[in-house]
Design an enzyme around this catalytic site. Structure first.
Site, PDB file in Angstrom:
ATOM      1  CG  HIS A 164      96.038  98.361  99.077  1.00 36.21           C
ATOM      2  ND1 HIS A 164      97.320  98.823  98.938  1.00 36.21           N
ATOM      3  CD2 HIS A 164      95.872  97.463  98.062  1.00 36.21           C
ATOM      4  CE1 HIS A 164      97.896  98.232  97.897  1.00 36.21           C
ATOM      5  NE2 HIS A 164      97.028  97.393  97.356  1.00 36.21           N
ATOM      6  NE  ARG A 223     101.741  98.654  94.670  1.00 33.40           N
ATOM      7  CZ  ARG A 223     100.880  97.639  94.623  1.00 33.40           C
ATOM      8  NH1 ARG A 223      99.586  97.862  94.575  1.00 33.40           N
ATOM      9  NH2 ARG A 223     101.310  96.394  94.641  1.00 33.40           N
TER      10      ARG A 223
END
Ligand code: NAP
Length: 324
Positions: free
Chosen positions: A287, A239
């Site tokens: 991502h 993250r």
């Protein structure tokens, strides 16, 4: 049995079809914001079933709004269609509702290939050969010693343990760090805060596969990253909020770190003016290191719903106190 589907930015039709095929007796509805409130041109309700009148037993979710949780008062379990539940746990959730994360469902192999590719690219200095090719320059680089190219994996869960295993196929020494003690074949295991400095000192490449929790937020900062050996590399696939971005830039610019591969960011999409895009020693991907695979995910969730209905235990239940 009723199932609500509430996944932002996901086309619902194939999911509904797949869930219906796996669970033919289920009544499945897509939750829409303002379903009960937005009339159609004909003055009829926009959706055949307003979410509040459809009380689901189970929900399949990604980034649901708080209104969805507040309206669905009968939920036995929320199935997150990703491995990370940090966003979900920020919502007010009824304590009796199980939160279930995806475990693997086709993501671990993707993560293993992404991380191995990034590590090998650094180890074999492939970026330098790209430059040499641009200059039509036939230039060997001295081979590096694999035994001095240890890879440290932060987080030895579903994804981290698979990555650690895959790296060993290429005979890289592998270190791992987790909260509780681990015994994985071939992995030198470090546990807890007190062993973090030794783990960092011993890791030429740092791979982050931790969940985002209050204990892990900002963990990759100037103080911790300075403990990597000089010329170290960072691969962040967990993250964005794990990493203090200015600290990474300062350590790359000072030369202490040699490169970073980043798949996740504090702000996504990464804004066009962000310095990461153009930095010569940063590789950016959007991502995408391990994507949710629809068929595997549907099969896993359906299997867990069947198990829960049969009163059997399931894997992947999140502990909200722990945060993962
Ligand atoms: P997981 O199975 O829950 O594993 C988490 C690991 O982190 C465990 O080994 C755990 O230790 C360790 N850990 C947690 N808190 C810690 C702490 N404070 N100190 C030390 N170790 C700690 O999670 P996963 O399925 O491997 O996924 C990891 C993360 O990857 C997800 O949370 C998500 O954020 C990210 N992810 C990213 C993508 C992408 O496309 N970029 C895709 C999927 C997932 P214990 O074993 O001792 O509990």
């Amino acid at each position: 049995m009723k199932i609500a589907f509430c996944c932002t930015d996901t086309r619902p039709e194939p999911w509904l079809e797949g869930l219906k095929a796996e669970l033919p007796d289920a009544e499945i509805a897509v939750w829409q914001p303002d379903a009960a409130r937005t009339p159609t041109a004909a003055g009829l309700p926009a959706q055949p079933r307003a979410a509040s009148s459809f009380q689901a037993d189970y929900a399949v979710v990604w980034a649901p709004p708080q209104t969805f949780i507040d309206e669905q008062t009968q939920l036995k379990a929320l199935f997150n269609i990703g491995a990370g539940v940090d966003a979900l746990l920020k919502l007010r959730l009824p304590p009796s509702t199980l939160v279930v994360r995806l475990d693997d469902a086709g993501m671990a192999v993707q993560m293993a290939e992404y991380v191995c590719h990034a590590v090998i690219r650094y180890f074999r200095e492939l970026a330098d050969y790209d430059v040499a090719q641009q200059e039509a320059r036939w230039a060997y680089r001295k081979p590096r010693r694999r035994q001095q190219f240890s890879v440290g994996v932060l987080g030895l869960g579903v994804l981290g343990s698979r990555v650690a295993q895959a790296l060993q196929q290429f005979e890289f020494p592998v270190n791992g760090w987790s909260r509780s003690p681990k015994a994985l074949p071939g992995v030198r295991a470090y546990t807890g805060q007190e062993e973090l400095p030794a783990f960092l000192n011993a890791s030429q490449v740092l791979v982050n596969l931790l969940p985002l929790t209050p204990h892990t937020e900002n963990l990759l900062n100037r103080q911790t990253l300075s403990q990597l050996p000089a010329g170290g590399y960072v691969i962040n696939v967990a993250r964005g909020a794990h990493l203090v971005e200015e600290d990474l830039l300062a350590l790359l610019d000072s030369g202490h770190l040699a490169g970073a591969t980043l798949d996740v960011f504090r702000t996504e999409p990464l804004p066009p003016q962000h310095p990461f895009w153009k930095h010569p020693r940063i590789t950016v991907t959007p991502h995408t290191s391990a994507r949710t695979m629809r068929d595997e995910t549907i099969a896993q969730i359906a299997g867990k719903i069947r198990a829960l209905r049969a009163g059997q235990p399931i894997a992947g239940v999140v502990d909200p106190q722990r945060g993962y």
